[in-house]
Motif scaffolding. Structure first.
Motif, PDB file in Angstrom:
ATOM      1  N   THR A   5       4.228   4.467  11.253  1.00  0.00           N
ATOM      2  CA  THR A   5       5.247   4.340  12.295  1.00  0.00           C
ATOM      3  C   THR A   5       6.612   4.859  11.840  1.00  0.00           C
ATOM      4  O   THR A   5       7.578   4.789  12.587  1.00  0.00           O
ATOM      5  N   GLY A   6       6.689   5.336  10.596  1.00  0.00           N
ATOM      6  CA  GLY A   6       7.915   5.949  10.109  1.00  0.00           C
ATOM      7  C   GLY A   6       8.925   4.990   9.499  1.00  0.00           C
ATOM      8  O   GLY A   6      10.046   5.388   9.195  1.00  0.00           O
ATOM      9  N   GLN A   7       8.531   3.731   9.302  1.00  0.00           N
ATOM     10  CA  GLN A   7       9.455   2.792   8.686  1.00  0.00           C
ATOM     11  C   GLN A   7       9.712   3.135   7.224  1.00  0.00           C
ATOM     12  O   GLN A   7      10.781   2.848   6.694  1.00  0.00           O
ATOM     13  N   PHE A   8       8.711   3.737   6.586  1.00  0.00           N
ATOM     14  CA  PHE A   8       8.809   4.164   5.193  1.00  0.00           C
ATOM     15  C   PHE A   8       8.129   5.514   5.062  1.00  0.00           C
ATOM     16  O   PHE A   8       7.173   5.803   5.778  1.00  0.00           O
ATOM     17  N   PRO A   9       8.589   6.339   4.123  1.00  0.00           N
ATOM     18  CA  PRO A   9       7.972   7.662   3.949  1.00  0.00           C
ATOM     19  C   PRO A   9       6.582   7.603   3.305  1.00  0.00           C
ATOM     20  O   PRO A   9       5.762   8.500   3.523  1.00  0.00           O
ATOM     21  N   ASN A  10       6.317   6.550   2.525  1.00  0.00           N
ATOM     22  CA  ASN A  10       5.020   6.424   1.866  1.00  0.00           C
ATOM     23  C   ASN A  10       4.840   4.974   1.383  1.00  0.00           C
ATOM     24  O   ASN A  10       5.767   4.174   1.431  1.00  0.00           O
ATOM     25  N   ARG A  11       3.621   4.669   0.913  1.00  0.00           N
ATOM     26  CA  ARG A  11       3.325   3.307   0.445  1.00  0.00           C
ATOM     27  C   ARG A  11       4.194   2.902  -0.733  1.00  0.00           C
ATOM     28  O   ARG A  11       4.666   1.762  -0.806  1.00  0.00           O
ATOM     29  N   SER A  12       4.400   3.824  -1.650  1.00  0.00           N
ATOM     30  CA  SER A  12       5.198   3.493  -2.836  1.00  0.00           C
ATOM     31  C   SER A  12       6.593   3.041  -2.458  1.00  0.00           C
ATOM     32  O   SER A  12       7.100   2.051  -2.995  1.00  0.00           O
ATOM     33  N   GLU A  13       7.222   3.750  -1.523  1.00  0.00           N
ATOM     34  CA  GLU A  13       8.575   3.372  -1.123  1.00  0.00           C
ATOM     35  C   GLU A  13       8.569   2.031  -0.398  1.00  0.00           C
ATOM     36  O   GLU A  13       9.487   1.223  -0.568  1.00  0.00           O
ATOM     37  N   PRO A  64      -4.585  -7.172  -1.385  1.00  0.00           N
ATOM     38  CA  PRO A  64      -5.630  -7.385  -0.379  1.00  0.00           C
ATOM     39  C   PRO A  64      -5.630  -6.263   0.676  1.00  0.00           C
ATOM     40  O   PRO A  64      -4.572  -5.748   1.063  1.00  0.00           O
ATOM     41  N   LYS A  65      -6.819  -5.901   1.121  1.00  0.00           N
ATOM     42  CA  LYS A  65      -6.980  -4.795   2.060  1.00  0.00           C
ATOM     43  C   LYS A  65      -6.114  -4.967   3.303  1.00  0.00           C
ATOM     44  O   LYS A  65      -5.485  -4.015   3.758  1.00  0.00           O
ATOM     45  N   GLN A  66      -6.043  -6.161   3.850  1.00  0.00           N
ATOM     46  CA  GLN A  66      -5.252  -6.397   5.053  1.00  0.00           C
ATOM     47  C   GLN A  66      -3.778  -6.064   4.819  1.00  0.00           C
ATOM     48  O   GLN A  66      -3.135  -5.451   5.672  1.00  0.00           O
ATOM     49  N   GLN A  67      -3.260  -6.440   3.664  1.00  0.00           N
ATOM     50  CA  GLN A  67      -1.855  -6.158   3.377  1.00  0.00           C
ATOM     51  C   GLN A  67      -1.608  -4.667   3.216  1.00  0.00           C
ATOM     52  O   GLN A  67      -0.597  -4.142   3.691  1.00  0.00           O
ATOM     53  N   ILE A  68      -2.513  -3.973   2.570  1.00  0.00           N
ATOM     54  CA  ILE A  68      -2.340  -2.527   2.385  1.00  0.00           C
ATOM     55  C   ILE A  68      -2.424  -1.833   3.739  1.00  0.00           C
ATOM     56  O   ILE A  68      -1.700  -0.864   4.013  1.00  0.00           O
ATOM     57  N   GLU A  69      -3.294  -2.326   4.625  1.00  0.00           N
ATOM     58  CA  GLU A  69      -3.385  -1.748   5.972  1.00  0.00           C
ATOM     59  C   GLU A  69      -2.081  -1.944   6.731  1.00  0.00           C
ATOM     60  O   GLU A  69      -1.645  -1.054   7.464  1.00  0.00           O
ATOM     61  N   GLU A  70      -1.439  -3.094   6.544  1.00  0.00           N
ATOM     62  CA  GLU A  70      -0.153  -3.342   7.190  1.00  0.00           C
ATOM     63  C   GLU A  70       0.926  -2.418   6.629  1.00  0.00           C
ATOM     64  O   GLU A  70       1.772  -1.916   7.378  1.00  0.00           O
ATOM     65  N   VAL A  71       0.894  -2.186   5.329  1.00  0.00           N
ATOM     66  CA  VAL A  71       1.843  -1.251   4.715  1.00  0.00           C
ATOM     67  C   VAL A  71       1.593   0.148   5.264  1.00  0.00           C
ATOM     68  O   VAL A  71       2.531   0.874   5.616  1.00  0.00           O
ATOM     69  N   GLU A  72       0.336   0.551   5.365  1.00  0.00           N
ATOM     70  CA  GLU A  72      -0.012   1.873   5.908  1.00  0.00           C
ATOM     71  C   GLU A  72       0.512   2.016   7.336  1.00  0.00           C
ATOM     72  O   GLU A  72       0.999   3.084   7.720  1.00  0.00           O
ATOM     73  N   GLN A  73       0.426   0.949   8.118  1.00  0.00           N
ATOM     74  CA  GLN A  73       0.937   0.975   9.491  1.00  0.00           C
ATOM     75  C   GLN A  73       2.443   1.224   9.493  1.00  0.00           C
ATOM     76  O   GLN A  73       2.951   1.982  10.306  1.00  0.00           O
ATOM     77  N   MET A  74       3.149   0.609   8.554  1.00  0.00           N
ATOM     78  CA  MET A  74       4.594   0.815   8.451  1.00  0.00           C
ATOM     79  C   MET A  74       4.909   2.270   8.085  1.00  0.00           C
ATOM     80  O   MET A  74       5.894   2.838   8.571  1.00  0.00           O
ATOM     81  N   VAL A  75       4.065   2.871   7.276  1.00  0.00           N
ATOM     82  CA  VAL A  75       4.243   4.286   6.914  1.00  0.00           C
ATOM     83  C   VAL A  75       3.961   5.164   8.134  1.00  0.00           C
ATOM     84  O   VAL A  75       4.724   6.072   8.459  1.00  0.00           O
TER      85      VAL A  75
END
Length: 60
Positions: free
Chosen positions: A22-30, A9-20
């Protein structure tokens, strides 16, 4: 490593993008790999306490 295509879902991917961002993860895949590792670890712990046929996750 194998490639997996999935729909999220778009909302979840947007939340993952936010984590990327803010530096919590280097990219969506990770970020997604980390979530899968956590889920598998949790499932393994749960199976030691429950019958293997019971599931602790819900279909979204």
């Amino acid at each position: 490593m194998e490639r997996v295509t999935l729909r999220i879902p778009k909302q979840q991917i947007e939340e993952v993008e936010q984590m990327v961002e803010t530096g919590q993860f280097p990219n969506r895949s990770e970020a997604i790999r980390s979530a899968v590792r956590e889920m598998l670890s949790e499932q393994s712990e749960t199976e030691t306490r429950q019958r293997p046929t019971e599931r602790s996750w819900a279909k979204v």
